[in-house]
Design a protein around this motif. Structure first.
Motif, short mmCIF file in Angstrom:
data_model
loop_
_atom_site.label_atom_id
_atom_site.label_comp_id
_atom_site.label_asym_id
_atom_site.label_seq_id
_atom_site.Cartn_x
_atom_site.Cartn_y
_atom_site.Cartn_z
N ALA A 37 5.74 -1.41 21.14
CA ALA A 37 6.89 -1.46 20.24
C ALA A 37 7.02 -2.84 19.60
N LEU A 38 6.76 -3.87 20.37
CA LEU A 38 6.82 -5.23 19.85
C LEU A 38 5.74 -5.46 18.79
N GLU A 39 4.56 -4.96 19.04
CA GLU A 39 3.47 -5.10 18.06
C GLU A 39 3.81 -4.39 16.75
N VAL A 40 4.38 -3.18 16.87
CA VAL A 40 4.77 -2.44 15.67
C VAL A 40 5.88 -3.19 14.94
N GLY A 41 6.81 -3.76 15.69
CA GLY A 41 7.89 -4.53 15.07
C GLY A 41 7.37 -5.72 14.28
N LYS B 258 4.34 -6.05 12.99
CA LYS B 258 3.63 -5.55 11.81
C LYS B 258 4.62 -5.12 10.73
N THR B 259 5.68 -4.48 11.14
CA THR B 259 6.70 -4.04 10.18
C THR B 259 7.35 -5.24 9.50
N LEU B 260 7.66 -6.26 10.28
CA LEU B 260 8.29 -7.45 9.70
C LEU B 260 7.33 -8.17 8.76
N LYS B 261 6.06 -8.20 9.09
CA LYS B 261 5.08 -8.82 8.18
C LYS B 261 5.00 -8.05 6.86
N THR B 262 4.99 -6.73 6.97
CA THR B 262 4.96 -5.91 5.76
C THR B 262 6.23 -6.11 4.94
N ALA B 263 7.37 -6.12 5.61
CA ALA B 263 8.65 -6.34 4.93
C ALA B 263 8.68 -7.71 4.27
N ASN B 264 8.16 -8.71 4.96
CA ASN B 264 8.10 -10.05 4.39
C ASN B 264 7.25 -10.06 3.12
N GLY B 265 6.12 -9.38 3.16
CA GLY B 265 5.26 -9.30 1.98
C GLY B 265 5.96 -8.64 0.81
N ILE B 266 6.71 -7.59 1.09
CA ILE B 266 7.45 -6.89 0.03
C ILE B 266 8.50 -7.81 -0.58
N VAL B 267 9.23 -8.51 0.26
CA VAL B 267 10.28 -9.41 -0.23
C VAL B 267 9.68 -10.56 -1.04
N LEU C 203 11.16 -0.56 6.54
CA LEU C 203 11.96 -0.80 7.74
C LEU C 203 12.30 0.50 8.46
N LYS C 204 12.58 1.54 7.71
CA LYS C 204 12.89 2.83 8.33
C LYS C 204 11.68 3.36 9.08
N SER C 205 10.51 3.27 8.47
CA SER C 205 9.31 3.76 9.15
C SER C 205 9.02 2.91 10.37
N GLY C 206 9.27 1.61 10.28
CA GLY C 206 9.06 0.74 11.44
C GLY C 206 9.98 1.09 12.60
N VAL C 207 11.23 1.34 12.29
CA VAL C 207 12.19 1.71 13.34
C VAL C 207 11.80 3.04 13.98
N GLU C 208 11.40 4.00 13.14
CA GLU C 208 10.99 5.30 13.68
C GLU C 208 9.74 5.17 14.55
N THR C 209 8.81 4.33 14.15
CA THR C 209 7.60 4.13 14.94
C THR C 209 7.93 3.44 16.26
N ILE C 210 8.78 2.44 16.21
CA ILE C 210 9.18 1.74 17.44
C ILE C 210 9.87 2.71 18.38
N VAL D 276 5.18 8.48 11.50
CA VAL D 276 5.45 7.80 10.25
C VAL D 276 4.38 6.79 9.88
N ALA D 277 3.21 6.93 10.42
CA ALA D 277 2.13 6.00 10.09
C ALA D 277 1.79 6.07 8.61
N LYS D 278 1.96 7.24 8.02
CA LYS D 278 1.67 7.42 6.60
C LYS D 278 2.59 6.55 5.75
N ALA D 279 3.85 6.45 6.13
CA ALA D 279 4.79 5.64 5.36
C ALA D 279 4.41 4.16 5.42
N ARG D 280 3.95 3.70 6.57
CA ARG D 280 3.54 2.31 6.70
C ARG D 280 2.31 2.04 5.82
N LYS D 281 1.37 2.99 5.80
CA LYS D 281 0.18 2.83 4.96
C LYS D 281 0.59 2.78 3.49
#
Length: 155
Positions: A24-28, A30-39, A113-120, A131-136
């Protein structure tokens, strides 16, 4: 039940919890890195839009001041509206584009963020994330935004 059996049972359950927590921590992360890139990409695009609009407005103001200097004080005093820079379209265009960028970035960020929370949540429960598709998709969107930003910066 012996004490040894209880200890082994607790160890087994603790190992499962630790493993799931680590996943869960690893997914979190990765999600934050992706979110950071988007921002970051959204902010860069927003800055580029507003800087180009500012440059255009600066050019229009300089032209207006030059015209006012050339025509003289009497001409400016008799018709001051004629010497105002024509920047309304530039300002409105920059505003409209800024709204689009912020909206698009917000939507992408919310999806990520929604896909990250669902994955966690799935990892913690020990289920396979659906929700791996949403992250991709979000990762692909970030890659496209980077390319667009580089293209806009070089233009």
């Amino acid at each position: 039940m012996s004490v040894e059996a209880i200890v082994n049972d607790v160890k087994t359950r603790a190992d499962v919890v630790v493993t799931r927590g680590q996943e869960a921590l690893e997914v979190g992360v990765k999600t934050l890195k992706t979110a950071n890139g988007i921002v970051v990409e959204g902010v860069q695009e927003l800055v580029q839009t507003n800087v180009s609009a500012g440059k255009e407005l600066s050019t229009l103001v300089q032209a207006s001041v030059t015209k006012a200097k050339t025509d003289g004080l009497k001409a400016v005093a008799s018709n001051p509206v004629a010497y105002l820079p024509e920047g309304k379209a530039t300002v409105l265009g920059a505003y409209s584009e800024s709204l689009k960028i912020v909206s698009k970035t917000g939507d992408e960020l919310a999806k990520t963020l929604k896909s990250g929370v669902e994955t966690i949540s799935a990892k913690i429960q020990g289920q396979a994330p659906v929700v791996a598709k949403a992250r991709k998709t979000a990762t692909k969107t970030v890659a496209k935004a980077k390319k667009a930003t580089k293209k806009a910066a070089s233009a």
